[in-house]
Design a protein around this motif. Structure first.
Motif, PDB file in Angstrom:
ATOM      1  N   MET A 345     -21.774  28.691  -1.137  1.00 54.87           N
ATOM      2  CA  MET A 345     -23.046  28.559  -0.420  1.00 54.87           C
ATOM      3  C   MET A 345     -23.789  27.308  -0.887  1.00 54.87           C
ATOM      4  O   MET A 345     -24.398  26.592  -0.084  1.00 54.87           O
ATOM      5  CB  MET A 345     -23.913  29.802  -0.637  1.00 54.87           C
ATOM      6  N   VAL A 346     -23.746  27.024  -2.179  1.00 57.33           N
ATOM      7  CA  VAL A 346     -24.386  25.804  -2.690  1.00 57.33           C
ATOM      8  C   VAL A 346     -23.775  24.578  -2.023  1.00 57.33           C
ATOM      9  O   VAL A 346     -24.480  23.620  -1.662  1.00 57.33           O
ATOM     10  CB  VAL A 346     -24.244  25.710  -4.222  1.00 57.33           C
ATOM     11  N   ASN A 347     -22.476  24.588  -1.822  1.00 60.17           N
ATOM     12  CA  ASN A 347     -21.802  23.469  -1.179  1.00 60.17           C
ATOM     13  C   ASN A 347     -22.309  23.279   0.254  1.00 60.17           C
ATOM     14  O   ASN A 347     -22.594  22.159   0.682  1.00 60.17           O
ATOM     15  CB  ASN A 347     -20.285  23.699  -1.180  1.00 60.17           C
ATOM     16  N   VAL A 348     -22.446  24.390   0.975  1.00 58.58           N
ATOM     17  CA  VAL A 348     -22.948  24.314   2.357  1.00 58.58           C
ATOM     18  C   VAL A 348     -24.385  23.797   2.377  1.00 58.58           C
ATOM     19  O   VAL A 348     -24.728  22.881   3.144  1.00 58.58           O
ATOM     20  CB  VAL A 348     -22.868  25.689   3.049  1.00 58.58           C
ATOM     21  N   VAL A 546     -29.419  20.393  -3.712  1.00 58.44           N
ATOM     22  CA  VAL A 546     -30.175  21.534  -3.195  1.00 58.44           C
ATOM     23  C   VAL A 546     -31.543  21.606  -3.864  1.00 58.44           C
ATOM     24  O   VAL A 546     -32.561  21.847  -3.196  1.00 58.44           O
ATOM     25  CB  VAL A 546     -29.393  22.844  -3.406  1.00 58.44           C
ATOM     26  N   GLU A 547     -31.583  21.399  -5.152  1.00 61.30           N
ATOM     27  CA  GLU A 547     -32.865  21.440  -5.870  1.00 61.30           C
ATOM     28  C   GLU A 547     -33.829  20.384  -5.338  1.00 61.30           C
ATOM     29  O   GLU A 547     -35.024  20.631  -5.187  1.00 61.30           O
ATOM     30  CB  GLU A 547     -32.619  21.226  -7.360  1.00 61.30           C
ATOM     31  N   ARG A 548     -33.314  19.202  -5.033  1.00 60.34           N
ATOM     32  CA  ARG A 548     -34.155  18.129  -4.486  1.00 60.34           C
ATOM     33  C   ARG A 548     -34.732  18.516  -3.129  1.00 60.34           C
ATOM     34  O   ARG A 548     -35.870  18.146  -2.791  1.00 60.34           O
ATOM     35  CB  ARG A 548     -33.306  16.864  -4.355  1.00 60.34           C
ATOM     36  N   ALA A 549     -33.970  19.283  -2.346  1.00 59.62           N
ATOM     37  CA  ALA A 549     -34.392  19.636  -0.993  1.00 59.62           C
ATOM     38  C   ALA A 549     -35.236  20.910  -0.932  1.00 59.62           C
ATOM     39  O   ALA A 549     -35.863  21.179   0.110  1.00 59.62           O
ATOM     40  CB  ALA A 549     -33.163  19.797  -0.096  1.00 59.62           C
ATOM     41  N   MET A 550     -35.261  21.680  -1.993  1.00 60.94           N
ATOM     42  CA  MET A 550     -36.016  22.934  -1.995  1.00 60.94           C
ATOM     43  C   MET A 550     -37.503  22.667  -1.795  1.00 60.94           C
ATOM     44  O   MET A 550     -38.090  21.833  -2.484  1.00 60.94           O
ATOM     45  CB  MET A 550     -35.808  23.672  -3.326  1.00 60.94           C
TER      46      MET A 550
END
Length: 558
Positions: A345-348, A546-550
């Motif tokens: 899921m992290v990859n997606v 993902v962290e950057r986009a959260m």
């Protein structure tokens, strides 16, 4: 026993393992990617304005967007006494959305504020507004984009442009000269022609004298006229078989209704808060803009900017879709741990975020180019890269919004969740203002006729050289493919895809964070790249992306 059983069953509807909705937040201050790229391209002076704009988008306008898409426009052809009125009634939420955007400068800022970065700030507003409601963005972008085309005719512009730029919204159904603020639509497409506007059959003859700025009478039919309650429309019509451009008002100079009759509203897949219509001109008056026969050259100035807004709009759809997916999965536990901690899921999610950032980077790079059109290289980039960005971002948004919906699961498929709207909305920007094939052919025509434009585009791409071998190889291969003219039209989509990926990569390399650029080049330009989201190479730090986009909700004081 039965009473105890009833007590137990009555408690089975306790809601657990569901995240809170992404609402009541500041859509600007919580968007790390947007703030980064606004700053990179000189729009940081608009931070305070964008923060206020983003607050309203994430609060009352988010709710208004749902209302405007629930209570759709309704067409009233006649009043109760049988008089033809051609009126479209909107829910108050639609007017709320329009009023906020116009009053904040969505349509006017780059034309009234000459500070460097004005297009960047306005581009950020368009991106944010789309996340409240894409449909109302249609009349907003046409109004914004109409200024260069109307300005071709100074005497008409003198009366119309000041009212377009007043930052005042007046949604009433009355003559344009009695209103403080105006909106502009367009009507080009006809049944028999589609994108081939030179096949149009609508005719225009002078009411009195012929020539630029004079009134003509138009007779014909338009298959698509978007936002029919605008105050004026840019319309293409034939004058002695010379395709010409006209500004057609909804009301005549004498205060009577102009005979521009709405036949019906289109029932569409998406873009539902916006009324798209089919219209007939039965002797409708309109002012000729520019010379007879210069219709395409005049209206293309508007079309170029609406295509640019298609880039911004589709980028915003991807941004909202990715944020919803990341937010939802962060609040769900599946198979024993948080859903967005599962490696697959992290990859997606990281792939969705990477696509969003690459789209945002070139969209605001285009804003920056518009801010610097006095520079020949920047003007040339606008002419070529608009087609590239419009083609690629708008196509990518369709699969992207679906993938985000899949991350959320079944609840994302229902209309109560915004991802269903985003998915229905995604195809319109790819179709409107020229389909993918039209963008390809337009680009080939420009690059063939304007060698300097091709040189400027290649010079822009070459700024990314020297960092990654895969980028350098891909660019060299592209140059060879462009030089080979044999069968180039049939290969145009292949060329467009490579141009888009290289432009995104170069923009990330030149202006972006290093780990984002490296991830994009590795994922999009290597020979073993895959076409489904969620197939990033294992060496990429997907968690950091993902962290950057959260969404950073703690950055909003409320």
């Amino acid at each position: 026993m039965s009473e105890q059983f009833a007590d137990v069953t009555a408690q089975t509807h306790e809601v657990i393992n569901q995240p809170s909705p992404l609402e009541n937040y500041n859509a600007y201050t919580t968007d790390t990617l947007l703030r980064y790229w606004v700053t990179q391209f000189g729009g940081q002076w608009g931070e305070e304005h964008l923060s206020r704009f983003g607050h309203q988008v994430g609060h009352e306008l988010l709710a208004a967007g749902f209302e405007a898409n629930k209570h759709l426009p309704e067409f009233q052809s006649h009043d109760r006494f049988g008089q033809r009125i051609d009126r479209v009634d909107y829910h108050p939420a639609y007017h709320q959305l329009m009023s906020h955007a116009i009053e904040q400068g969505h349509c006017a800022l780059p034309w009234t504020d000459k500070r460097p970065g004005a297009h960047v700030v306005r581009g950020a507003m368009a991106y944010l507004h789309t996340q409240a409601d894409p449909g109302s963005g249609c009349p907003l972008t046409m109004t914004f984009a109409s200024i260069p085309a109307i300005s071709v005719q100074p005497d008409v512009a003198e009366r119309w442009v000041p009212k377009i730029l007043t930052k005042a919204y007046d949604g009433s159904n009355r003559p344009w000269f009695d209103k403080s603020g105006l909106t502009i639509g367009m009507a080009m497409t006809e049944k028999q022609g589609g994108s081939d506007v030179r096949a149009n059959t609508t005719r225009a003859v002078p009411v009195d004298q012929s020539g630029p700025g004079n009134l003509y009478s138009l007779v014909g039919h338009k298959w698509f006229c978007s936002a029919p309650m605008c105050d004026g429309f840019l319309v293409l019509a034939q004058v002695n078989d010379k395709l010409s451009c006209f500004l057609v008002p909804r009301w005549r100079e004498d205060g009577n209704k102009n005979p521009m009759h709405i036949q019906r509203l289109k029932s569409k897949l998406g873009n539902q808060s916006n009324a798209s219509s089919e219209v007939e001109f039965r002797g409708a008056h309109g002012w000729l803009l520019g010379e007879e026969g210069r219709g395409v050259a005049t209206i293309i100035q508007m079309v170029a900017l609406t295509r640019y807004d298609c880039m911004l709009g589709s980028t915003a759809l991807m941004a909202q879709a990715a944020k919803e997916a990341i937010w939802h999965t962060a609040g769900r536990n599946v198979f024993g741990k948080n859903l967005h901690q599962h490696p697959l899921m992290v990859n997606v999610l990281a792939d969705l975020a990477l696509e969003w950032e690459a789209a945002l980077a070139i969209s605001l790079r285009m804003s920056h180019a518009l801010d610097n059109r006095d520079n020949p290289a920047e003007a040339a980039l606008v002419r070529s890269a608009t087609s590239i960005g419009k083609y690629w971002i708008c196509k990518r948004a369709i699969q992207h919004t679906y993938e985000a919906m899949e991350c959320i699961g079944g609840v994302g498929y229902v209309d109560e969740n915004v991802t269903a709207r985003l998915y229905r909305e995604a195809p319109v920007n790819s179709i409107w203002e020229g389909s993918g094939n039209v963008q390809c052919l337009d680009l080939l025509r420009i690059l063939t006729r304007e060698p300097d434009t091709l040189n400027a585009l290649l010079a822009e791409l070459e700024k990314g050289c020297g960092e990654y071998t895969s980028f350098d190889r891909a660019l060299e291969k592209l140059k060879q493919q462009l030089a080979e003219q044999q069968g180039i039209e049939a290969r145009a989509r292949q060329l467009m895809e490579q141009l888009a990926l290289l432009w995104q990569a170069q923009t990330l390399i030149s202006y972006g964070e290093g780990f984002i650029a490296e991830a994009f080049v590795s994922a999009r330009l290597t020979s073993d790249r895959y076409h489904q989201y969620g197939t990033l190479p294992s060496a990429i730090d997907a968690g950091a992306i993902v962290e950057r986009a959260m969404p950073e909700l703690n950055s909003d004081a409320d």
